[in-house]
Design a protein around this motif. Structure first.
Motif, short mmCIF file in Angstrom:
data_model
loop_
_atom_site.label_atom_id
_atom_site.label_comp_id
_atom_site.label_asym_id
_atom_site.label_seq_id
_atom_site.Cartn_x
_atom_site.Cartn_y
_atom_site.Cartn_z
N VAL A 135 0.85 -1.19 0.00
CA VAL A 135 0.00 0.00 0.00
C VAL A 135 0.89 1.24 0.00
O VAL A 135 1.78 1.37 0.85
CB VAL A 135 -0.94 0.03 1.22
N GLY A 136 0.67 2.14 -0.96
CA GLY A 136 1.48 3.35 -1.05
C GLY A 136 0.64 4.55 -1.43
O GLY A 136 -0.58 4.47 -1.58
N ALA A 164 -4.61 9.58 3.99
CA ALA A 164 -3.88 10.75 4.45
C ALA A 164 -4.67 12.02 4.12
O ALA A 164 -5.70 11.99 3.44
CB ALA A 164 -2.50 10.81 3.82
N GLU A 165 -4.18 13.15 4.61
CA GLU A 165 -4.91 14.42 4.51
C GLU A 165 -5.21 14.80 3.07
O GLU A 165 -6.29 15.33 2.78
CB GLU A 165 -4.09 15.53 5.17
N TYR A 166 -4.27 14.54 2.17
CA TYR A 166 -4.44 15.01 0.79
C TYR A 166 -4.79 13.87 -0.17
O TYR A 166 -4.54 13.97 -1.37
CB TYR A 166 -3.18 15.73 0.32
N ALA A 167 -5.37 12.81 0.33
CA ALA A 167 -5.75 11.69 -0.52
C ALA A 167 -6.85 12.10 -1.50
O ALA A 167 -7.77 12.83 -1.15
CB ALA A 167 -6.22 10.53 0.33
N ASN A 188 -13.24 4.75 -6.86
CA ASN A 188 -13.66 5.90 -6.07
C ASN A 188 -13.96 5.38 -4.67
O ASN A 188 -15.02 4.82 -4.41
CB ASN A 188 -14.90 6.53 -6.70
N ILE A 189 -13.01 5.57 -3.76
CA ILE A 189 -13.15 4.96 -2.44
C ILE A 189 -14.25 5.64 -1.63
O ILE A 189 -14.85 5.02 -0.75
CB ILE A 189 -11.80 4.99 -1.68
N GLN A 190 -14.55 6.90 -1.92
CA GLN A 190 -15.64 7.57 -1.24
C GLN A 190 -16.98 6.93 -1.59
O GLN A 190 -17.84 6.74 -0.73
CB GLN A 190 -15.65 9.06 -1.61
N VAL A 210 -2.87 5.11 -3.47
CA VAL A 210 -3.87 6.16 -3.24
C VAL A 210 -3.32 7.47 -3.81
O VAL A 210 -2.25 7.92 -3.42
CB VAL A 210 -4.21 6.31 -1.75
N GLY A 211 -4.06 8.07 -4.73
CA GLY A 211 -3.60 9.27 -5.41
C GLY A 211 -3.61 10.51 -4.54
O GLY A 211 -4.20 10.55 -3.46
N ASP A 212 -2.96 11.53 -5.04
CA ASP A 212 -2.85 12.82 -4.37
C ASP A 212 -3.84 13.80 -4.99
O ASP A 212 -4.06 13.78 -6.20
CB ASP A 212 -1.42 13.36 -4.52
N SER A 213 -4.43 14.65 -4.17
CA SER A 213 -5.40 15.64 -4.65
C SER A 213 -4.77 17.03 -4.68
O SER A 213 -4.69 17.70 -3.65
CB SER A 213 -6.64 15.66 -3.75
N PRO A 214 -4.30 17.48 -5.86
CA PRO A 214 -3.72 18.83 -5.95
C PRO A 214 -4.72 19.91 -5.56
O PRO A 214 -4.35 20.92 -4.97
CB PRO A 214 -3.34 18.94 -7.44
#
Length: 241
Positions: A135-136, A164-167, A188-190, A210-214
């Protein structure tokens, strides 16, 4: 209703790459890009690996190979950084990603006829590594986590300390190899958390990213400096009077 959009890579000489985009709701539109040589198909879910083949040979592994009745060919072999071994009479054999029974079949078929009439080959790993999922990305505790035989995506993410905060909740990838074919499922994990569609099953050797949300980072940066900007604006206004 759930749709999974599949994009398959068709380049000769390379393992195919499939991108499965799990979409919640028939009207959901998610933009994706594809390169030349990509075939699009429809799947309900990522294919599951065969349970008996959850262990596959990888780089830098010691293998006990027995060729019945041929002691000179039997022994311990160490795979190189690419999962290959150098085998007597046959030269370099590509074993990376093969379960032991398929590796044994490959060796037996290569020996059959030319060197042995009806060879019987057994391949056993000297040590079977623990079954894990990697998991990364934007989780609180990236790393390798044990799974018995199968586990759900949400449980594995929770094992990694949660998001994490910015997932980016709409950009969670699952990478899997089945029978030499590579797959990537995007979820879409939500939507999964809300029960819009089923929590997908993960298996040993899967990789979760898990991607980052710019956008969330930009918003956080704006909010972080908002008090300073507000104070500066007031000071400028007062000076201008």
């Amino acid at each position: 209703m759930k749709r999974i959009l599949v994009v398959r890579e068709l380049r000769t000489g390379f393992a195919g790459l499939v991108v499965a985009l799990a979409l919640s709701g028939c009207a959901t539109d998610r933009t994706y890009g594809t390169a030349p040589g990509i075939e699009i198909a429809q799947l309900e879910e990522l294919p599951a690996p065969r349970i008996e083949n959850l262990y596959v040979i990888g780089p830098q592994e010691a293998l006990e190979i027995e060729v019945v009745g041929a002691e000179r060919l039997s022994g311990t072999y160490l795979s190189d950084g690419l999962g290959r071994i150098s085998f007597p009479l046959l030269g370099v054999l590509e074993l990376d990603g093969l379960p032991p029974n398929e590796a044994a079949e490959l060796i037996a078929n290569s020996l059959r006829g030319t060197y042995l009439l009806n060879p019987e080959v057994r391949v056993l790993p000297s040590e079977i590594p623990p079954r894990t999922v990697s998991v990364g990305g934007q989780v609180n505790k990236p790393g390798e986590y044990p799974v018995p035989v199968r586990q759900s995506l949400l449980r594995v993410v929770n094992q990694a300390g949660g998001l994490a905060e910015y997932a980016d909740l709409q950009d969670v990838l699952v990478l899997r190899t089945v029978a030499g074919q590579r797959y990537i499922g995007a979820y879409n994990i939500q939507a999964i958390q809300r029960g819009n569609y089923a929590d997908p099953t993960l298996y040993p050797n899967d990789i979760v990213i898990v991607g980052d949300s710019p956008a969330r980072r930009r918003l956080d940066n704006i909010l972080r400096f908002a008090p300073l900007l507000s104070t500066s604006a007031i000071l400028i206004d007062r000076i201008g009077r």
